[in-house]
Design an enzyme around this catalytic site. Structure first.
Site, PDB file in Angstrom:
ATOM      1  N   SER A 207       5.182  -4.798   6.902  1.00 60.59           N
ATOM      2  CA  SER A 207       5.024  -4.166   8.211  1.00 60.59           C
ATOM      3  C   SER A 207       5.902  -2.937   8.280  1.00 60.59           C
ATOM      4  CB  SER A 207       5.434  -5.113   9.352  1.00 60.59           C
ATOM      5  OG  SER A 207       5.348  -4.455  10.605  1.00 60.59           O
TER       6      SER A 207
ATOM      7  N   ASN B 132      -4.700 -12.711   6.275  1.00 57.23           N
ATOM      8  CA  ASN B 132      -5.115 -12.701   4.865  1.00 57.23           C
ATOM      9  C   ASN B 132      -4.068 -13.390   3.979  1.00 57.23           C
ATOM     10  OD1 ASN B 132      -7.631 -11.466   5.140  1.00 57.23           O
ATOM     11  ND2 ASN B 132      -6.773  -9.405   5.032  1.00 57.23           N
TER      12      ASN B 132
ATOM     13  N   TYR C 174       4.834  -3.118  17.530  1.00 55.36           N
ATOM     14  CA  TYR C 174       5.625  -3.905  16.582  1.00 55.36           C
ATOM     15  C   TYR C 174       5.990  -5.271  17.166  1.00 55.36           C
ATOM     16  CZ  TYR C 174       9.435  -5.056  13.334  1.00 55.36           C
ATOM     17  OH  TYR C 174      10.251  -5.671  12.410  1.00 55.36           O
TER      18      TYR C 174
ATOM     19  N   ASN D 160       0.815  -1.214   0.000  1.00 54.18           N
ATOM     20  CA  ASN D 160       0.000   0.000   0.000  1.00 54.18           C
ATOM     21  C   ASN D 160       0.854   1.272   0.000  1.00 54.18           C
ATOM     22  OD1 ASN D 160       0.957   0.054   2.623  1.00 54.18           O
ATOM     23  ND2 ASN D 160      -1.065   0.087   3.600  1.00 54.18           N
TER      24      ASN D 160
ATOM     25  N   ARG E   9      -5.599 -21.460   0.546  1.00 52.82           N
ATOM     26  CA  ARG E   9      -6.407 -21.706  -0.648  1.00 52.82           C
ATOM     27  C   ARG E   9      -5.569 -22.275  -1.787  1.00 52.82           C
ATOM     28  NH1 ARG E   9      -8.534 -16.573   0.734  1.00 52.82           N
ATOM     29  NH2 ARG E   9      -7.262 -15.561  -0.868  1.00 52.82           N
TER      30      ARG E   9
END
Length: 336
Positions: A82, A106, A152, A39, A113
């Site tokens: 992180s 996630n 953290y 991000n 999966r």
């Protein structure tokens, strides 16, 4: 045959200091495709200049605390995401906890999966201010769960517990690397860690700021050595946490002198109070890495500093990362 060749890897936090080097290594090893998910809150798009030139690389701008998925197979999920400097997680404590918990889960869900190997980038900070020296993987630590660094430390401790739970309950193939102090090109010059702090001060002709009396110790591993250890661990069958770091321990005062020598000069040393919960000693016991992975660091500090300083000289005049432009006045210089 190189077991990365022909495989598809997802690197969470791929635009960060370590994540971008990992992306390059995977591409160099012949990965079929490498996907960076970031991000860009602390990662930097400029770190991906090299990988973006490769047709087998893809960058996804996404916050991993929100669900994500990919079509087709995924063979490896590397969780490098992180904030990792004391300045970043001082300003982003909730975000740090969320990426360490929701983001890690996630990533684990994706690995579950897809039947992929999941590698968790943990940290020597899970040992806290250690009472055992050097630190072995079976040491449980001496931690402050509500201190200024706890967002953290505890996020990483929770992440390890979550990884272990997914291995036990869902049989996800998991790996945990505990990363000790690592340095090299693409660190942010103003991120507050001791290597860029000292180099930046030397480049600006300033004095070196040492926190405490300078007797606290660290062990510095060059980034290419660290990435090699991570890849070896991902390709192994080792499920236990593995320390990856350089066992050459030195005081912060000794490190300041090493930077001065590598720079060909520098200012005098000034002293400031030690930040709360700053660990007094850091030295990895790398017996497990040596015996199970055949890994040990190869790059001498003097050589690694030369490469790092050359990088910082080249970027000294470019615009700072937006986070650094906002928070330079909060720089603690904490040696982590």
């Amino acid at each position: 045959m190189n077991r990365i060749q022909g495989r598809r890897a997802v690197v969470l936090g791929g635009a960060g200091f370590l994540g971008s080097h990992l992306c390059e290594r995977l591409l160099a090893d012949g990965a079929f495709e490498v996907i960076s998910v970031d991000n860009f809150v602390t990662g930097d798009e400029r770190n991906l200049t090299g990988p973006r030139a490769n047709k087998r690389f893809m960058s996804l701008h996404h916050d991993i605390t929100e669900p994500f998925d990919f079509n087709g197979p995924v063979d490896f999920v590397f969780n490098m995401a992180s904030p990792a400097s004391p300045i970043d997680y001082a300003q982003l404590p909730i975000e740090t906890l969320r990426v360490g918990s929701l983001g890690t889960e996630n990533g684990l869900k994706l690995a579950h999966r897809k039947g992929a190997v999941f590698l968790q980038a943990s940290t020597s900070e899970i040992y806290g201010d250690p009472l055992v020296h050097p630190q072995r993987e079976d040491y449980w630590g001496n931690v402050n769960s509500i201190g200024p660094r706890s967002c953290y430390d505890e996020a990483k401790r929770y992440g390890e517990a979550l990884v272990a739970a997914y291995r036990r309950v869902h049989q996800v193939r998991t790996r945990i690397v505990r990363i000790f102090n690592t340095y090299g090109p693409r660190m942010r010059l103003e991120d507050g860690r001791v290597v860029p702090a000292f180099v930046g001060q030397a480049l600006r002709g300033e004095d070196f700021t040492v926190f405490g009396d300078g007797g606290q110790t660290r062990s510095f591993c060059y980034v290419s050595d660290l990435i090699d250890g991570i890849v070896r661990l991902a390709l192994s069958d080792v499920e236990e946490p593995v320390n990856i770091g350089n066992p050459r321990e030195m005081t912060i005062l000794q490190f300041a002198e090493a930077v001065r020598a590598a720079m060909g000069g520098g200012g005098r040393i000034t002293f400031e109070p030690l930040p709360k919960d700053d660990p007094k000693q850091r030295q990895p016991d790398i017996t497990r890495a040596r015996t199970l992975l055949g890994w040990e660091p190869r790059v001498a500090l003097e050589d690694g500093l030369r490469e790092t300083i050359a990088y910082f000289r080249g970027v000294a005049d470019r615009p700072a990362h937006p986070r650094d432009a906002q928070k330079q006045h909060l720089d603690t210089g904490a040696a982590i």
